[in-house]
Enzyme design. Structure first.
Site, PDB file in Angstrom:
ATOM      1  N   ASP A 102     -24.349   1.186  10.924  1.00  0.00           N
ATOM      2  CA  ASP A 102     -24.527   0.927   9.489  1.00  0.00           C
ATOM      3  C   ASP A 102     -25.107  -0.475   9.316  1.00  0.00           C
ATOM      4  O   ASP A 102     -25.254  -1.215  10.283  1.00  0.00           O
ATOM      5  CB  ASP A 102     -23.185   1.055   8.754  1.00  0.00           C
ATOM      6  CG  ASP A 102     -22.156   0.071   9.259  1.00  0.00           C
ATOM      7  OD1 ASP A 102     -22.071  -0.125  10.489  1.00  0.00           O
ATOM      8  OD2 ASP A 102     -21.426  -0.531   8.447  1.00  0.00           O
ATOM      9  N   CYS A 158       9.419 -18.811  14.785  1.00  0.00           N
ATOM     10  CA  CYS A 158       9.277 -17.423  15.214  1.00  0.00           C
ATOM     11  C   CYS A 158      10.223 -17.205  16.377  1.00  0.00           C
ATOM     12  O   CYS A 158      10.529 -18.139  17.114  1.00  0.00           O
ATOM     13  CB  CYS A 158       7.824 -17.191  15.652  1.00  0.00           C
ATOM     14  SG  CYS A 158       7.513 -15.603  16.451  1.00  0.00           S
ATOM     15  N   CYS A 197       9.728 -14.533  18.713  1.00  0.00           N
ATOM     16  CA  CYS A 197       9.141 -13.610  19.687  1.00  0.00           C
ATOM     17  C   CYS A 197       9.398 -14.167  21.092  1.00  0.00           C
ATOM     18  O   CYS A 197       9.800 -15.325  21.235  1.00  0.00           O
ATOM     19  CB  CYS A 197       7.650 -13.416  19.408  1.00  0.00           C
ATOM     20  SG  CYS A 197       6.586 -14.729  20.045  1.00  0.00           S
ATOM     21  N   ASP A 225     -16.984   0.520  18.184  1.00  0.00           N
ATOM     22  CA  ASP A 225     -17.955   0.063  17.198  1.00  0.00           C
ATOM     23  C   ASP A 225     -19.345   0.264  17.800  1.00  0.00           C
ATOM     24  O   ASP A 225     -19.498   0.482  18.994  1.00  0.00           O
ATOM     25  CB  ASP A 225     -17.667  -1.416  16.870  1.00  0.00           C
ATOM     26  CG  ASP A 225     -18.386  -1.856  15.608  1.00  0.00           C
ATOM     27  OD1 ASP A 225     -19.001  -1.001  14.935  1.00  0.00           O
ATOM     28  OD2 ASP A 225     -18.350  -3.055  15.297  1.00  0.00           O
ATOM     29  N   ALA A 256     -17.968  -5.413   6.158  1.00  0.00           N
ATOM     30  CA  ALA A 256     -18.531  -6.718   5.762  1.00  0.00           C
ATOM     31  C   ALA A 256     -17.641  -7.487   4.788  1.00  0.00           C
ATOM     32  O   ALA A 256     -18.123  -8.134   3.858  1.00  0.00           O
ATOM     33  CB  ALA A 256     -19.936  -6.548   5.181  1.00  0.00           C
ATOM     34  N   CYS A 260       7.844 -17.569  21.752  1.00  0.00           N
ATOM     35  CA  CYS A 260       8.393 -18.699  20.997  1.00  0.00           C
ATOM     36  C   CYS A 260       9.841 -19.010  21.369  1.00  0.00           C
ATOM     37  O   CYS A 260      10.319 -20.104  21.087  1.00  0.00           O
ATOM     38  CB  CYS A 260       8.262 -18.438  19.509  1.00  0.00           C
ATOM     39  SG  CYS A 260       6.549 -18.273  19.005  1.00  0.00           S
TER      40      CYS A 260
END
Ligand SMILES: [Zn+2]
Length: 516
Positions: free
Chosen positions: A154, A305, A307, A119, A222, A310
């Site tokens: 921008d 969860c 994962c 960015d 934005a 978890c």
């Protein structure tokens, strides 16, 4: 094959269609579409400088060079990250990293072999009012540190900005994009951010302008305040406006969108790239992401969860960890759930049931319901891309009556000519007093015998249908009746609600079937 559907592309996404705003530009060769459902698609983004291809929809974890919650190499090895994003402007201003970035390059600095997007400092510009670098300088800097996809500066115009200010800021953004075209950026791809605040026409114009440049990737900018404010309906309107100005071969990045609860919705609207700072920012705050929203670690007794984080911890043991460790583990869970959701979305596109997934996800929050309904408002835009045939259509709620498959079938009914003089549209059996009997199947309406086994008319529906399904069926009847002024129609219905019966054309004979 359905009548009137172009036979050159069973999947309409393969062909770009012209927009009146657009200058002629060659097909963008860096982005190839593989599969689609609604306006959602699976694509391949070729990033020449990194020498990699990124499968989209893709998630770009945001790396803050000064605060790496999870190392980029770990993102690659454990999460399968193919692309990430970092801030070129922070590196530009960093005593610690600037020279190293210039001498080593980002790939080595981050120990990451995938694609790296940077960015430009636009965010800092909007926060602090000024930045100490020019558009051309920051683009050259991004090139020099080895960014694979760079960004011009921008002007991110926030939602609800007055029209005049939006227009004048848009003019600046557009001149920066045009200037970026003449900077020598080498093999680096360049973002062409699309601004325009919440003015749909300005977003569309901005998108058409961006698409007319030689730049490569199209971030819709934005929109973070819309997402943070749960303004999903407006977010969808903004995305749709931008999509109207872009060709189908334009990779679209929903800039700043990192919450997994809205991935399915945003993909269904046609977004291809997402970036997540949320995984780390929320973790810092003790927040735990799910596909239905955000929980606070403090409030959880169980992890919904499976994962690695978890399964190895309970909320209690995680709360007992040292601050740094807890933050890292939460960030890891947040990433796991985000990547898993993107895989779920891609699988849904493959199977042709993305709408079912969006509809289920929308039930997680009322604002998501608004987002989904807004998406369905423009079934023409969705239908342009939608595959003609899929595996199954699940009718899940009144919203399903507004899916593009239904309106497409209604359009088809308005082109069907009916053999015979007297036709029965029946929710029950045939009747020999008529020349022909068609089934009556909500939400589609009349179904000729030849089509009764074809998608989407084979939809799985609950026995207890809602009023909207019958009303949609009545619209289907009207389309068929209007297209065949010389045919006499009768409708034999089974417990249709009054609202649907009232919507039938006056010249149709209506009879109600009985229990026998
Ligand atoms: Zn987890």
């Amino acid at each position: 094959m359905l009548d009137g559907v172009p036979t050159d592309s069973a999947i309409g996404i393969q062909s770009a269609y012209p927009s009146p705003h657009r200058r002629f530009v060659p097909m963008r060769e860096i982005f190839e579409l593989r599969d689609g459902d609604g306006a959602g698609r699976i694509g391949e983004l070729t990033v020449p400088r990194a020498g990699v291809t990124v499968e989209t929809p893709a998630l770009l974890p945001v790396i803050n060079p000064h605060l790496r919650t999870i190392e980029p190499a770990t993102l690659e090895s454990e999460f399968g990250a193919e692309i990430l994003i970092t801030n070129g402007y922070i590196l530009y201003g960093s005593d610690q990293f600037r020279d190293r970035a210039l001498s080593e390059g980002l790939a080595e600095l981050f120990d990451f072999t995938g694609a790296i997007m940077t960015d430009s400092g636009s965010f800092q510009l909007s926060e602090y009012g000024e930045i100490s670098v020019t558009n051309a300088e920051i683009l050259r800097f991004q090139r020099d540190i080895g960014s694979d996809i760079g960004t011009p500066i921008d002007i991110p115009t926030p939602p609800d900005t007055a029209r005049e200010r939006t227009k004048s800021e848009l003019k600046t953004t557009q001149s920066r994009l045009e200037a970026a075209e003449s900077v020598d950026t080498g093999e680096m791809l360049v973002n062409a951010p699309i601004q325009g605040s919440t003015h749909a026409d300005l977003r569309e114009e901005a998108a058409a302008h961006a698409y007319g440049t030689s730049l490569d990737v199209f971030p819709v900018g934005a929109v973070v305040p819309l997402m943070n404010g749960y303004r999903y309906a407006e977010m969808i309107e903004v995305v749709r406006a931008a999509k109207r100005g872009l060709g189908t071969d334009a990779p679209v990045h929903l800039f700043g969108a990192g919450h997994p609860m809205m991935f399915a919705l945003a993909v269904a609207a046609g977004c291809d790239l997402f970036d997540s700072a949320a995984y780390a920012l929320y973790a810092r705050d003790g927040r735990y992401l799910t596909v239905a929203g955000t929980d606070h670690l403090e409030d959880l007794d169980y992890f919904p969860c499976s994962c690695p984080v978890c399964t190895e911890h309970t909320p209690t043991t995680l709360r007992e960890c040292a601050d740094d460790r807890r933050e890292e583990l939460l960030a890891r869970h947040n990433l796991h759930v985000s990547y898993r959701e993107l895989r779920t979305v891609k699988q849904a596109i493959r199977e042709g049931n993305l709408f079912e997934l969006v509809e289920r996800r929308a039930r997680g929050h009322p604002a998501m319901v608004d987002g989904y309904r807004t998406l369905l408002d423009d079934s023409a835009a969705l239908e342009r891309h939608d595959p003609v045939s899929k595996a199954a259509f699940f009718y899940l709620s009144a919203d399903s009556a507004r899916r593009p498959e239904v309106s497409r079938y209604h359009d088809r009914l308005s082109r069907l000519s009916v053999p015979g003089e007297r036709v029965l549209l029946s929710a029950g059996g045939d009747n020999s007093r008529f020349d022909e009997t068609w089934r009556l199947r909500p939400p589609f309406g009349p179904v000729p015998p030849a089509l009764s086994d074809s998608y989407p008319l084979t939809a799985e529906r609950p026995d207890r249908l809602d009023r909207e399904a019958y009303e949609a069926a009545a619209r289907g009847v009207s389309r068929l009746v209007e297209a065949n002024p010389d045919v006499q129609f009768a409708v034999a219905h089974w417990r249709w609600p009054d609202a649907a019966l009232d919507a039938l054309p006056k010249r149709v004979d209506v009879l109600e079937l009985s229990e026998e």
